[in-house]
Design a protein around this motif. Sequence first.
Motif, PDB file in Angstrom:
ATOM      1  N   ILE A   3       0.846  -1.194   0.000  1.00  0.00           N
ATOM      2  CA  ILE A   3       0.000   0.000   0.000  1.00  0.00           C
ATOM      3  C   ILE A   3       0.879   1.240   0.000  1.00  0.00           C
ATOM      4  O   ILE A   3       1.745   1.385   0.880  1.00  0.00           O
ATOM      5  CB  ILE A   3      -0.919   0.006   1.244  1.00  0.00           C
ATOM      6  N   PRO A   4       0.692   2.157  -0.953  1.00  0.00           N
ATOM      7  CA  PRO A   4       1.492   3.392  -0.978  1.00  0.00           C
ATOM      8  C   PRO A   4       1.006   4.374   0.079  1.00  0.00           C
ATOM      9  O   PRO A   4       0.292   5.341  -0.208  1.00  0.00           O
ATOM     10  CB  PRO A   4       1.254   3.917  -2.397  1.00  0.00           C
ATOM     11  N   THR A   5       1.378   4.120   1.329  1.00  0.00           N
ATOM     12  CA  THR A   5       0.823   4.880   2.448  1.00  0.00           C
ATOM     13  C   THR A   5       1.066   6.387   2.330  1.00  0.00           C
ATOM     14  O   THR A   5       0.216   7.183   2.722  1.00  0.00           O
ATOM     15  CB  THR A   5       1.418   4.372   3.768  1.00  0.00           C
ATOM     16  N   ALA A   6       2.212   6.781   1.805  1.00  0.00           N
ATOM     17  CA  ALA A   6       2.521   8.207   1.720  1.00  0.00           C
ATOM     18  C   ALA A   6       1.706   8.910   0.647  1.00  0.00           C
ATOM     19  O   ALA A   6       1.678  10.144   0.597  1.00  0.00           O
ATOM     20  CB  ALA A   6       4.010   8.400   1.435  1.00  0.00           C
ATOM     21  N   ALA A   7       1.042   8.153  -0.217  1.00  0.00           N
ATOM     22  CA  ALA A   7       0.272   8.748  -1.309  1.00  0.00           C
ATOM     23  C   ALA A   7      -1.228   8.627  -1.080  1.00  0.00           C
ATOM     24  O   ALA A   7      -2.005   8.879  -1.989  1.00  0.00           O
ATOM     25  CB  ALA A   7       0.644   8.077  -2.636  1.00  0.00           C
ATOM     26  N   ILE A   8      -1.652   8.258   0.127  1.00  0.00           N
ATOM     27  CA  ILE A   8      -3.064   8.074   0.423  1.00  0.00           C
ATOM     28  C   ILE A   8      -3.448   8.980   1.586  1.00  0.00           C
ATOM     29  O   ILE A   8      -2.739   9.059   2.587  1.00  0.00           O
ATOM     30  CB  ILE A   8      -3.362   6.602   0.777  1.00  0.00           C
ATOM     31  N   SER A   9      -4.564   9.675   1.464  1.00  0.00           N
ATOM     32  CA  SER A   9      -5.014  10.575   2.520  1.00  0.00           C
ATOM     33  C   SER A   9      -5.816   9.859   3.596  1.00  0.00           C
ATOM     34  O   SER A   9      -5.757  10.217   4.765  1.00  0.00           O
ATOM     35  CB  SER A   9      -5.864  11.703   1.925  1.00  0.00           C
ATOM     36  N   CYS A  10      -6.604   8.862   3.191  1.00  0.00           N
ATOM     37  CA  CYS A  10      -7.465   8.186   4.157  1.00  0.00           C
ATOM     38  C   CYS A  10      -7.646   6.733   3.757  1.00  0.00           C
ATOM     39  O   CYS A  10      -7.926   6.442   2.588  1.00  0.00           O
ATOM     40  CB  CYS A  10      -8.824   8.886   4.237  1.00  0.00           C
ATOM     41  N   VAL A  11      -7.475   5.827   4.721  1.00  0.00           N
ATOM     42  CA  VAL A  11      -7.710   4.405   4.504  1.00  0.00           C
ATOM     43  C   VAL A  11      -8.988   4.014   5.233  1.00  0.00           C
ATOM     44  O   VAL A  11      -9.142   4.290   6.431  1.00  0.00           O
ATOM     45  CB  VAL A  11      -6.527   3.555   5.018  1.00  0.00           C
ATOM     46  N   LEU A  12      -9.908   3.399   4.521  1.00  0.00           N
ATOM     47  CA  LEU A  12     -11.176   2.949   5.074  1.00  0.00           C
ATOM     48  C   LEU A  12     -11.094   1.446   5.303  1.00  0.00           C
ATOM     49  O   LEU A  12     -10.887   0.687   4.351  1.00  0.00           O
ATOM     50  CB  LEU A  12     -12.329   3.281   4.128  1.00  0.00           C
ATOM     51  N   LEU A  13     -11.239   1.025   6.552  1.00  0.00           N
ATOM     52  CA  LEU A  13     -11.121  -0.384   6.904  1.00  0.00           C
ATOM     53  C   LEU A  13     -12.507  -1.008   7.006  1.00  0.00           C
ATOM     54  O   LEU A  13     -13.290  -0.653   7.893  1.00  0.00           O
ATOM     55  CB  LEU A  13     -10.366  -0.545   8.223  1.00  0.00           C
ATOM     56  N   GLY A  14     -12.803  -1.933   6.105  1.00  0.00           N
ATOM     57  CA  GLY A  14     -14.081  -2.627   6.129  1.00  0.00           C
ATOM     58  C   GLY A  14     -14.127  -3.666   7.225  1.00  0.00           C
ATOM     59  O   GLY A  14     -13.138  -3.921   7.926  1.00  0.00           O
TER      60      GLY A  14
END
Length: 309
Positions: free
Chosen positions: A42-53
């Motif tokens: 996962i490109p964590t530095a390029a994502i603003s928000c992660v939605l965990l189902g």
Amino acid sequence: MLPRVADSLSFLYLDMVRIVQDDTGVCAQIQVDNQRTDTVYIPTAAISCVLLGPGVSITTRALATLARHNTSVVCTGSGAVRAYAGILPDSLTTHWLEQQVTAWAEPATRLDVATRMYRMRFHDDVPEGTTLAQLRGLEGQRMKALYRLLAQQHGIGRFRRNYHPDQWHQQDPVNLALSAANTCLYGVVHAALLALGCSPALGFVHAGTQHAFVYDIADLYKARTTLPVAFSLHAADNPEQDARRKFREDLRLLRLMPRIVKDIQTLLTPDAEVDEDASERHDVRLVHLWDPQAGALPAGVNYANDKDG
């Protein structure tokens, strides 16, 4: 180089995976069968928000990495249609929260935001000097007209919005479907507000609940999302389940959330120029100090010798 915030991929929804941190980075592990596990980084530095189902498990090390990269984490229901809790990084700026509080604290600016919400919702002008009570009356008239139009289109006769939690199963299919679909929409809006750093509790029209601002923003999209879904299910045997499924299918989540963020920014800062390439976050170089007269002052400065102090 790490991606700039303005280059972020915005929201990422994950489900049925295990998220871990290894020597390379944060990755999602998918159990294919007893002998095979696929790994997706996962490109964590390029994502603003992660939605965990609901099918996600995540380790503490992975959460810490997301926090270091300024990524918000929101625990959601299936399809991200419910928001249960949000984990915000310490580095998340309070810029948009401050804008919200500033507009909310004064009755005049609060009414101004409510008026802009009405215009954004119905694309109609509001006479100068309209009070909040009159605004509620105008909103009620428009909603009655919309209900009447949708009822005629689907041939179901007269419709009246009816919501009684203690008489849930005695309601007609349209009301059941509408309540279920609205709950889904509230979850999407809640997740967007948490990612932006706003307070879901400080509403401009609604008040008295921790989800007041969620209800305000969700009302902007009901006419184009939940209402058509609900009326289309007027003859459904299981309107609640069908509404949630159809809402998820029609929503196109990754397109709605950035739109919600942009609309919130426009409501809170109407005079600011809208940058089409701007991120949902607002970059702040340093923490600043508040001054009622001078405005924002630089932090990290010793003001002991300040002649004005």
